[in-house]
Motif scaffolding. Structure first.
Motif, PDB file in Angstrom:
ATOM      1  N   ALA A   1       0.916  -1.072  -0.148  1.00  0.00           N
ATOM      2  CA  ALA A   1      -0.039   0.034  -0.034  1.00  0.00           C
ATOM      3  C   ALA A   1       0.861   1.356  -0.029  1.00  0.00           C
ATOM      4  N   GLU A   2       1.903   1.327   0.856  1.00  0.00           N
ATOM      5  CA  GLU A   2       2.763   2.464   0.715  1.00  0.00           C
ATOM      6  C   GLU A   2       3.568   2.591  -0.441  1.00  0.00           C
ATOM      7  N   MET A   3       3.991   1.629  -0.994  1.00  0.00           N
ATOM      8  CA  MET A   3       4.651   1.682  -2.493  1.00  0.00           C
ATOM      9  C   MET A   3       3.588   2.236  -3.380  1.00  0.00           C
ATOM     10  N   LEU A   4       2.436   1.716  -3.414  1.00  0.00           N
ATOM     11  CA  LEU A   4       1.389   2.436  -4.333  1.00  0.00           C
ATOM     12  C   LEU A   4       1.222   3.784  -4.160  1.00  0.00           C
ATOM     13  N   LYS A   5       1.277   4.151  -2.792  1.00  0.00           N
ATOM     14  CA  LYS A   5       1.156   5.401  -2.468  1.00  0.00           C
ATOM     15  C   LYS A   5       2.333   6.376  -2.899  1.00  0.00           C
ATOM     16  N   HIS A   6       3.551   5.856  -2.979  1.00  0.00           N
ATOM     17  CA  HIS A   6       4.324   6.644  -3.356  1.00  0.00           C
ATOM     18  C   HIS A   6       4.443   6.798  -4.897  1.00  0.00           C
ATOM     19  N   GLY A   7       3.912   5.898  -5.509  1.00  0.00           N
ATOM     20  CA  GLY A   7       3.555   6.084  -6.828  1.00  0.00           C
ATOM     21  C   GLY A   7       2.386   7.096  -7.196  1.00  0.00           C
ATOM     22  N   LEU A   8       1.431   7.110  -6.582  1.00  0.00           N
ATOM     23  CA  LEU A   8       0.244   8.129  -6.584  1.00  0.00           C
ATOM     24  C   LEU A   8       0.460   9.499  -6.514  1.00  0.00           C
ATOM     25  N   ILE A   9       1.643   9.668  -5.391  1.00  0.00           N
ATOM     26  CA  ILE A   9       1.756  11.221  -5.223  1.00  0.00           C
ATOM     27  C   ILE A   9       2.995  11.719  -5.843  1.00  0.00           C
ATOM     28  N   ALA A  10       3.703  10.718  -6.214  1.00  0.00           N
ATOM     29  CA  ALA A  10       4.865  11.419  -6.884  1.00  0.00           C
ATOM     30  C   ALA A  10       5.605  10.925  -7.966  1.00  0.00           C
ATOM     31  N   ASN A  11       5.309   9.710  -8.519  1.00  0.00           N
ATOM     32  CA  ASN A  11       5.730   8.934  -9.869  1.00  0.00           C
ATOM     33  C   ASN A  11       4.924   8.209 -10.416  1.00  0.00           C
ATOM     34  N   GLN A  12       4.298   8.642 -11.482  1.00  0.00           N
ATOM     35  CA  GLN A  12       3.464   7.760 -12.029  1.00  0.00           C
ATOM     36  C   GLN A  12       3.891   6.538 -12.592  1.00  0.00           C
ATOM     37  N   LYS A  13       5.255   6.380 -13.232  1.00  0.00           N
ATOM     38  CA  LYS A  13       5.871   5.133 -13.505  1.00  0.00           C
ATOM     39  C   LYS A  13       5.996   4.271 -12.386  1.00  0.00           C
ATOM     40  N   HIS A  14       6.244   4.735 -11.036  1.00  0.00           N
ATOM     41  CA  HIS A  14       6.369   3.753  -9.820  1.00  0.00           C
ATOM     42  C   HIS A  14       5.098   3.255  -9.838  1.00  0.00           C
ATOM     43  N   TRP A  15       4.017   3.699  -9.750  1.00  0.00           N
ATOM     44  CA  TRP A  15       2.525   3.106  -9.573  1.00  0.00           C
ATOM     45  C   TRP A  15       2.289   2.095 -10.614  1.00  0.00           C
ATOM     46  N   GLN A  16       2.655   2.288 -11.855  1.00  0.00           N
ATOM     47  CA  GLN A  16       2.588   1.578 -13.067  1.00  0.00           C
ATOM     48  C   GLN A  16       3.527   0.356 -12.744  1.00  0.00           C
ATOM     49  N   ASP A  17       4.841   0.440 -12.327  1.00  0.00           N
ATOM     50  CA  ASP A  17       5.644  -0.575 -12.127  1.00  0.00           C
ATOM     51  C   ASP A  17       5.204  -1.450 -10.828  1.00  0.00           C
ATOM     52  N   CYS A  18       4.823  -0.861  -9.925  1.00  0.00           N
ATOM     53  CA  CYS A  18       3.964  -1.753  -8.832  1.00  0.00           C
ATOM     54  C   CYS A  18       2.920  -2.624  -9.214  1.00  0.00           C
TER      55      CYS A  18
END
Length: 338
Positions: free
Chosen positions: A166-183
């Motif tokens: 959940a916290e990893m997804l949050k990091h993507g949502l708030i600051a890095n769209q690519k990380h959201w997709q990578d997760c």
């Protein structure tokens, strides 16, 4: 900021050799003692164990008293080192105990859950719960180092991995769209070094820009105003949630508020809800309890002058902070998720 070392729990040997510590203590709970301490022990010089009971309900002054008493009884001085071996409760509380004992001794965090690896152990926040309010008492206090090693994942149930996710997804949502997709592409079953490093790097960048949460760092609290309130409300009940499970639900609620405030497009809101709903299920909460959840929201540390402020989303990858939110909007969000 604390130096984070990845895939190197063995590096503790070098840290201890260079630190000139008078005594070394390892703080554990019964779980990290059984499953994680044997992995670490072979790398340690002579040391003493301090054991407390696991779980959020034990993140209290009473547990701190046990730690401070153990240090005092062993005549620990200011050159003592405390190694915090465990999840977020251990790293939060261990850091707080170290930061306050004799006005501060050094500590190293070795987070053993995915949640603590990507969130709790990084960023210098330490603290305990007080009178039912989460992280109500604490201080900013940097660890000497943070050792992140996926070897500890083998000791975890899937439920704990999902909590950290959940916290990893949050990091993507708030600051890095690519990380959201990578997760999303990676899924919630396994977490290697690369994607964990990505998540930690996002948090470190935000913390470096705003170490004491005067502005930008508040975006890291997306999902936490309502998530913390739900987590606290259910603590000790049969419906108790892990931190990340509560934050997953909190992010759905606060995405809804983002949409309601005209910040987040309907299309992106639907994407967020669809993905989070695949993983995080709403708990059963009676309607009569909703006022208590709102009461808990009012104790959130982002609030000012009696106004309830939230960190919300503008889009996937961008968050804003200090957005005033009316009680009726919170009612609508709670109805949406529960």
């Amino acid at each position: 900021m604390s130096k984070v070392y990845f895939e190197k729990v063995s590096y503790i040997t070098e840290l201890l050799a260079s630190g000139q510590y008078s005594q070394v203590f390892v703080l554990v709970d019964e779980n990290s003692k059984e499953y994680c301490y044997p992995i670490l022990k072979e790398y340690l010089e002579p040391h003493k164990l301090i054991e407390i009971s696991s779980g959020e309900r034990n993140k209290t002054l009473s547990s701190c008293n046990l730690v401070w008493s153990a240090l005092t009884n062993a005549t620990a001085d200011r050159k003592t080192l405390l190694i915090n071996l465990g999840g977020g409760v251990i790293t939060d509380m261990g850091g707080f105990c170290a930061g306050t004992y004799k006005r501060g001794i050094r500590f190293i965090n070795i987070p053993t859950t995915l949640l603590s690896q990507v969130d709790a152990s990084v960023g210098a926040k330490t603290g305990i719960d007080f009178q039912g309010y989460k992280n109500h008492i604490g201080l900013f206090c940097e660890a000497e180092a943070v050792l992140v090693d996926s070897v500890f994942h083998d000791t975890l149930p899937q439920k704990q991995l999902i909590s950290g996710y959940a916290e990893m997804l949050k990091h993507g949502l708030i600051a890095n769209q690519k990380h959201w997709q990578d997760c999303l592409d990676n899924g919630s079953n396994s977490f290697g070094n690369e994607i964990i490093q990505q998540s930690v790097a996002i948090k470190e960048e935000v913390v470096k820009a705003d170490p004491t949460e005067k502005g930008l760092r508040k975006i890291l609290n997306f999902g936490h105003t309502i998530g913390h309130a739900i987590e606290t409300h259910l603590l000790g009940t049969s419906s108790e949630l892990l931190h990340g499970e509560a934050i997953g639900i909190g992010m759905i609620a606060e995405a809804y508020i983002s949409k309601s405030k005209g910040l987040l497009a309907e299309s992106e809101f639907q994407i967020i809800v669809e993905e989070l709903r695949k993983i995080y299920s709403s708990p059963k909460i009676e309607k009569a309890s909703l006022n208590n959840i709102k009461r808990l929201c009012k104790q959130d540390k982002k609030n000012e002058n009696g106004n309830l402020n939230m960190s919300l989303l503008q889009n996937i990858g961008t968050a804003v902070y200090d957005i005033p939110v009316e009680e009726e909007v919170i009612d609508q969000a709670l109805a949406e998720i529960l």
